[in-house]
Design an enzyme around this catalytic site. Structure first.
Site, PDB file in Angstrom:
ATOM      1  N   PRO A   1      38.007  34.875  37.919  1.00  0.00           N
ATOM      2  CG  PRO A   1      36.682  33.633  39.395  1.00  0.00           C
ATOM      3  CD  PRO A   1      36.815  34.993  38.779  1.00  0.00           C
TER       4      PRO A   1
ATOM      5  CG  ASP B   1      33.462  34.878  35.703  1.00  0.00           C
ATOM      6  OD1 ASP B   1      33.825  34.175  36.659  1.00  0.00           O
ATOM      7  OD2 ASP B   1      33.145  36.086  35.827  1.00  0.00           O
ATOM      8  CG  HIS B   2      35.316  27.934  37.175  1.00  0.00           C
ATOM      9  ND1 HIS B   2      34.189  27.177  37.413  1.00  0.00           N
ATOM     10  CD2 HIS B   2      36.287  27.049  36.841  1.00  0.00           C
ATOM     11  CE1 HIS B   2      34.472  25.900  37.252  1.00  0.00           C
ATOM     12  NE2 HIS B   2      35.741  25.789  36.893  1.00  0.00           N
ATOM     13  NE  ARG B   3      33.575  36.061  39.020  1.00  0.00           N
ATOM     14  CZ  ARG B   3      33.718  37.378  38.931  1.00  0.00           C
ATOM     15  NH1 ARG B   3      33.790  38.122  40.037  1.00  0.00           N
ATOM     16  NH2 ARG B   3      33.806  37.971  37.753  1.00  0.00           N
TER      17      ARG B   3
ATOM     18  CB  CYS C   1      28.790  28.254  33.961  1.00  0.00           C
ATOM     19  SG  CYS C   1      30.197  28.558  32.863  1.00  0.00           S
TER      20      CYS C   1
END
Length: 497
Positions: free
Chosen positions: A293, A467-469, A471
């Protein structure tokens, strides 16, 4: 049969499961020595010269150029006793049928030097073959054609490496041919070009590829064919071409009836196999989009200070050859040190984020095989001078097509200088399984508010996909702002060294 030794395809680097045979250096009946290179195999990572661990006579080649061979399956059979191989059980390479391979005995230990790549003989998977159409020539001629080595050369040579199908078109009605030498393509027959560089060379010269005489295996047009046509001044493209005579009644016509002044032709569809590096890129990008994501943020940066620092370094250390990209790469390393969340990856099995202590900087580089992503291992421990040298060395190897699998794996963060293509911004697709990619646009003169006045400054754009997972936006913004501040004020980077 006790003298028969079967060499199976080894693991060509970090868990790769298959390799494509590019060319054979030997044929059935040839004598080989221990560690002699017998074939060139292309993987998703690199082209590899494959040495054979046995000495003797070649009894069977288990595949032809263009075949995809799984790791652990039979690759070549060597008669170590020097006897004449059984031809009835060992058809020439490229034959359509699968002959039973001679397998070593269970209690027999491998012989030879052992100087092969890691993972030798680790899979029981069966070989898969690409769909092929038999050539109209006899079987002996077909086998000989498939045994012939393919030309290979660096990108600047007069001949382009061709990774192409090695079969002719299916036998069918004779096409209507365009005027000119019969060795050229028939009217309506698509020009068979695999290499994008060959197609680009022809386009730049305004060359009609259907008028070029192909000399490659399976009537593939090579770079030397295009160069010869350019030198002769033949094959220049035009929007309108003369209409050829109608086909005989015994064969279907392939051209429309003649019109006054000629007619405009429709280019034929080009079918380019999705394999090797191109397939690996497609798989990795699809995996990245499917599993990560990602979010993208960007910022315009005044790079005037960076350009001045580069010029000053060049004056003081003229032999250092430290370019803009090397300086930005060094700033990225500093940013990853300050924001280690972006130097990490997701372990879904363990359900955790793994922040990596070692910074292995990946970067995009163009090569004759397409876009490659070499890796500078241990970039976090390098000086700017060492980093610049490593970048130059790996870029040179990419252009020469000599990168090893180890030099293409293990990256933790990627930098992409797309500004060389004259573009400003982009939305990078993360190089899975990494957590981020920073892209650098072109550096151009733009009006900029500087010290209360509008001045022409050297401006570039940075784009960061993350990767928004691993940070949130605060970390991503802090990282890209750190790199931007270092570009605008290179001296500020010294505070963190």
């Amino acid at each position: 049969m006790s003298g028969m030794k079967v060499f199976t395809l080894p693991d060509l680097g970090e868990g790769l499961t298959e390799g494509e045979i590019i060319e054979w250096h030997v044929a059935v009946g040839d004598t080989v020595d221990v560690d002699q290179v017998v074939a060139v195999v292309e993987t998703a990572k690199a082209s590899v010269d494959l040495p054979c661990p046995f000495a003797g006579s070649v009894a069977q080649l288990h595949g032809a150029a263009g075949d995809v061979v799984p790791v652990g399956s039979a690759f070549i059979t060597i008669d170590t006793g020097g006897g004449v191989p059984d031809q009835s059980a060992s058809p020439a390479a490229g034959a359509g049928e699968q002959a039973p391979a001679v397998q070593p005995a269970r209690d027999e230990k491998p012989e030879g030097s052992g100087n092969v790549l890691t993972g030798y003989g680790t899979s029981d998977a069966k070989r898969t073959r690409r769909r092929r159409v038999s050539a109209p020539t006899g079987s002996a001629g077909s086998a000989a054609a498939k045994q012939a080595p393919l030309p290979g050369a660096p990108a600047l040579s007069t001949e382009e490496p061709v990774h192409a199908p090695d079969h002719d078109e299916p036998v069918g009605p004779e096409p209507v041919t365009a005027p000119g030498p019969t060795s050229k393509l028939g009217f309506g027959e698509a020009a068979r070009v695999i290499s994008p560089l060959v197609r680009k060379l022809a386009a730049e010269a305004g060359l009609d590829l259907t008028l070029v005489t192909p000399t490659g295996p399976g009537r593939i047009i090579l770079r030397r064919d295009v160069a010869d046509a350019i030198e002769r001044g033949t094959g220049a493209t035009t929007d309108w071409v003369p209409v050829t005579a109608a086909a005989p009644d015994t064969s279907p016509p392939t051209a429309a009836p003649a019109e006054s002044g000629g007619r405009r032709t429709t280019p034929a569809d080009q079918h380019i196999p999705l394999r090797g590096v191109r397939r690996a890129i497609a798989d990795k990008l699809a995996t990245s989009r499917r599993e990560i994501p990602d979010a993208t943020t960007w910022v315009d940066v005044d790079a005037t200070g960076l350009m001045e620092a580069k010029a000053e370094i060049g004056r003081i250390f003229p032999d250092a050859k430290i370019g803009v990209f090397a300086l930005v790469a060094r700033m990225v390393v500093g940013g990853l040190t300050q924001f280690p969340e972006l130097n990490s990856r997701i372990d879904l099995t363990a359900g955790e984020i793994v922040q990596l202590g070692r910074i292995n900087l990946s970067f995009a580089a163009q090569s004759p095989r397409g876009l490659m992503v070499p890796v500078v291992h241990g970039a976090g421990q390098m000086t700017t001078l060492e980093l610049a040298h490593a970048l130059r060395e790996l870029t040179g190897k990419a252009r020469e097509g000599t990168l090893s699998p180890a030099e293409l794996t293990g990256g933790t963060f990627t930098v992409n200088n797309h500004g060389v293509f004259g573009t400003d911004g982009t939305t990078p697709i993360i190089n899975h399984p990494e957590a981020g990619m920073l892209a650098i646009g072109r550096i151009i003169d733009r009006p900029w508010a500087y010290q209360g006045q509008i001045q022409l400054r050297r401006i570039t754009q940075l784009s960061l996909s993350f990767d928004h997972r691993v940070c949130d936006g605060a970390v991503a913004g802090g990282f890209i702002r750190y790199v931007a501040d270092c570009i605008e004020h290179p001296g500020a980077m010294l505070a963190h060294l």
